[in-house]
Structures are given as C-alpha cells and as structure tokens.
Design a protein around this motif. Structure first.
Motif, short mmCIF file in Angstrom:
data_model
loop_
_atom_site.label_atom_id
_atom_site.label_comp_id
_atom_site.label_asym_id
_atom_site.label_seq_id
_atom_site.Cartn_x
_atom_site.Cartn_y
_atom_site.Cartn_z
N ASN A 75 19.55 44.06 -35.69
CA ASN A 75 19.53 42.96 -34.74
C ASN A 75 18.42 43.20 -33.71
O ASN A 75 18.47 44.18 -32.97
N PRO A 76 17.41 42.32 -33.62
CA PRO A 76 16.32 42.55 -32.67
C PRO A 76 16.78 42.67 -31.23
O PRO A 76 16.13 43.32 -30.41
N ARG A 77 17.93 42.07 -30.90
CA ARG A 77 18.41 42.11 -29.52
C ARG A 77 19.09 43.44 -29.17
O ARG A 77 19.26 43.75 -28.00
N THR A 78 19.47 44.24 -30.18
CA THR A 78 20.14 45.51 -29.92
C THR A 78 19.44 46.71 -30.54
O THR A 78 19.87 47.84 -30.34
N ALA A 79 18.36 46.45 -31.26
CA ALA A 79 17.73 47.51 -32.05
C ALA A 79 17.22 48.68 -31.22
O ALA A 79 17.20 49.82 -31.68
N ARG A 80 16.83 48.41 -29.98
CA ARG A 80 16.20 49.47 -29.19
C ARG A 80 17.19 50.23 -28.31
O ARG A 80 16.80 51.18 -27.64
N ILE A 81 18.43 49.80 -28.27
CA ILE A 81 19.42 50.52 -27.46
C ILE A 81 19.65 51.90 -28.08
O ILE A 81 19.98 52.00 -29.26
N PRO A 82 19.47 52.99 -27.32
CA PRO A 82 19.68 54.32 -27.90
C PRO A 82 21.14 54.55 -28.29
O PRO A 82 22.06 54.17 -27.55
N VAL A 83 21.34 55.14 -29.47
CA VAL A 83 22.67 55.43 -29.98
C VAL A 83 22.84 56.94 -30.14
O VAL A 83 22.00 57.60 -30.78
N ILE A 84 23.92 57.48 -29.56
CA ILE A 84 24.28 58.88 -29.75
C ILE A 84 25.59 58.93 -30.53
O ILE A 84 26.59 58.35 -30.09
N PHE A 85 25.59 59.58 -31.68
CA PHE A 85 26.84 59.76 -32.42
C PHE A 85 27.66 60.86 -31.77
O PHE A 85 27.13 61.94 -31.45
N VAL A 86 28.93 60.59 -31.55
CA VAL A 86 29.87 61.58 -31.02
C VAL A 86 31.00 61.68 -32.04
O VAL A 86 31.81 60.75 -32.17
N THR A 87 31.07 62.79 -32.77
CA THR A 87 31.95 62.83 -33.93
C THR A 87 32.37 64.24 -34.30
O THR A 87 31.70 65.22 -33.91
#
Length: 359
Positions: A75-87
């Motif tokens: 999604n171009p509107r959310t693509a740049r939000i950094p994601v950290i996996f916590v698992t």
C-alpha cells in the motif's frame, strides 16, 4: 514531551498481556495504539493519522505478521512506515524472511525494555531523517517541476492549436483527472504525476494532416483511419524514458481513446486492461470537450454532458470512475469556473497555463 508532539507507535499482538508489556515500556515517551489482529492493524495504519512506527507480532491467527507486513508494503500510503517484528520466532530463517518483507528490525521475546526503547528511538530517528530529506528534495525541485509543467502544458496547447481548439482545455481536464484520482485515494505523488502528464494526451494530433484535422464536415472512412493514428503518434513523440512523468504521459496518449467495452482504438483494449490513467483521462477529456464551446459546436450544459457520460458508463467509460466523477462534480465545477474560457491573447493564455498547486 506533551501529548500533541509525541510520536505514535502501533503495537500489534493477539495476546493482551504482550500488548500491555510493550505499551508499558513505551507509553511514557510515545502515544500508543494497539491492534489485536492483522486486519485491525492495517486499518489503523491506513488512516488520516498513521503511526510513525509499527511493532508487529508474527504468530497471530487468520493473518500472521508476515502477511500484515506484506500488505503494509504493498500500500503506497503505508509502505514507508518502519516495521519492527516482535516475536518468539528467533530462528535465522525467520529473521531473514522478516527483513526480506521490508521490516527494519527484529526483536525476540521475552523483550528487554531498554532494547525495545533503544530500537524504537533509533528507527524513529532514521524515519524522521528520511522524511526531512524528502522535504528538502521536494523543496529544491519545486522550481524545476514548475518549469517542467510549463513545458508539458505548452506542448499540450500546441496540439490544441493544431486541432483548432482554444483556451484552457488542457488545464481543466488535467485538474479534473486529478480530482478523480484523489477521490480514489491515490497517493499524492501519483495525483501530481497525473496532473502534469494529462495535458499531453492529444500531442499526437500534431502528426495528423490539417486537411483531416480541420475538416468542417464528417470524415470519410479512410480519413478516420488516419485520425485514429494520433494516439500511436503521440506515444512515438513522447518516446521511452526513465522519467515517471513521461512514462505516464505516453500511457495516456496511447490509450485515452480506448473504450471500456473494447470498441475503442488503437488496440481495442477493454475493462481493466486499459491503464487506469487512460480511463481517468477519458472521462475528464470528454466532459470538458462536451461542456466547452468549440468552433464547430456550442457548449453543452453540464447536466446534458453528465447524462451522456452516465449513459456511456460500462461502454465508453469505466463505470466505477464515472460514479466517482459524478460524486466529485462540485469540485469539477469549481475548476471549470476557475479556468473558464476568456478572450485573452494566446500569449496571456499560455502564461495562465503555468499553474502550481499553490495557485
């Protein structure tokens, strides 16, 4: 740090206890939003106030964290939000897959509070720097974009003068196109490209003989064969370039006379095989042509033009886009009034074609 200036962290986990742990670690310095499943996370990320970073669990029912990350990056509107996996999945293969999907970091459970705080702070700082640099680039290229827009619209006007059209047609139809794209929820940079490339839709008419282009009566079958070559001529004039703007301009020039039912030209494309940009411009171009006086016809009323466009939904036009266009008619009419035809000189008209988003 007050609540207004705090950055927002979206924490996604199907276990309430885990949400409480992460929220407890970060709530002093950040605004916290939580989601207990993937679909809710996607909805919270794709809204008017998106999070600045997402902490995402992997092992969740229905939609796991990998799938959520994939959807975010598509999604171009959310693509740049950094994601950290916590698992709890700590294998090297799991980490590798997470990074391949676009995550910026990987934290294993049970979490260390200082580690979580440090990683979030670091990646928010990097994201802030990225956005700041983007703003500098945008600011420094503004003058260049203005010049480029002027050149493109003047080329569009050249085709209009060749076709015995007058005035602000390319300005209005390009703004109408942008209105449709914005109502579809397209990203701002896409809407800007559409606004800037749409004026070149009929550039291929430069290659059509005046005896055909300016003929006052009906064209013969042979003359129509020649006239229908202008989309392909336009594509050849624009050519192949790395520029995203010129790529879109070529797509529009080549395909804006295709029809939704496959009866258009030059390639008889149908439905969603017609590029979305061309489907948008087709509506904007025809509406302006119908509602503007030309040397060979009087201007139609807006009501009559809308009736015809709605009747042709599903045959000539994409019916979903027609519905959007009608819904946005108030904005369309504002543009129609703002850039109405005048009796200005050609030079004055060309000066008014140079329009920025600040105007």
């Amino acid at each position: 740090m007050n609540e207004v200036t705090k950055q927002t962290v979206l924490v996604v986990d199907d276990t309430p206890e885990n949400l409480d742990v992460i929220a407890g670690i970060l709530k002093k310095n950040y605004k916290i939003r939580v989601a207990t499943n993937g679909m809710k996370a996607l909805k919270l990320a794709d809204n008017a106030s998106p999070p600045d970073i997402i902490l995402l669990d992997i092992m969740m029912p229905e939609m796991d964290g990998y799938e959520v990350c994939q959807e975010l990056k598509k999604n171009p509107r959310t693509a740049r939000i950094p994601v950290i996996f916590v698992t709890a999945k700590g294998d090297v293969a799991d980490e590798t897959r997470g990074f391949e999907l676009g995550a910026v970091d990987y934290i294993t459970k049970p979490v260390s509070p200082p580690l979580v705080q440090a990683r979030v702070k670091t990646h928010l700082a990097l994201y802030d720097q990225e956005r700041y640099l983007d703003s500098l680039v945008a600011e420094r290229t503004k003058a260049l974009e203005g010049t480029r827009l002027q050149i493109i619209r003047r080329l569009g006007r050249a085709a209009e003068f060749k076709d015995n059209e007058t005035g602000m047609h390319v300005v209005r139809m390009s703004h109408y196109s942008r209105i449709i794209a914005e109502a579809m929820g397209m990203p701002e940079d896409y809407c800007d490209l559409l606004l800037q490339s749409a004026p070149m839709h009929d550039i291929g008419k430069i290659g059509i003989p005046d005896s055909i282009l300016l003929k006052p009566g009906r064209l013969t079958d042979d003359e129509w064969v020649t006239m229908r070559k202008h989309p392909e001529i336009g594509a050849l004039i624009i050519g192949d370039h790395d520029s995203e703007l010129l790529k879109m301009a070529k797509i529009i020039a080549q395909n804006h006379h295709e029809k939704f039912d496959g009866s258009g030209y030059p390639n008889g494309l149908a439905g969603t095989d017609i590029p979305i940009e061309a489907r948008i411009v087709a509506i904007a171009d025809v509406f302006d042509a119908l509602t503007t006086e030309r040397p060979y016809k009087k201007a139609w009323t807006v009501e009559k033009a809308i009736d015809v466009i709605q009747q042709d939904a599903g045959s000539h036009f994409d019916p979903d886009l027609v519905e959007i266009f009608v819904q946005e008619l108030a904005k369309v009419l504002e543009i129609k009034e703002k850039y109405a035809e005048t009796v200005e000189s050609i030079d004055d008209q060309l000066q008014r074609v140079v329009i920025t988003e600040d105007s």
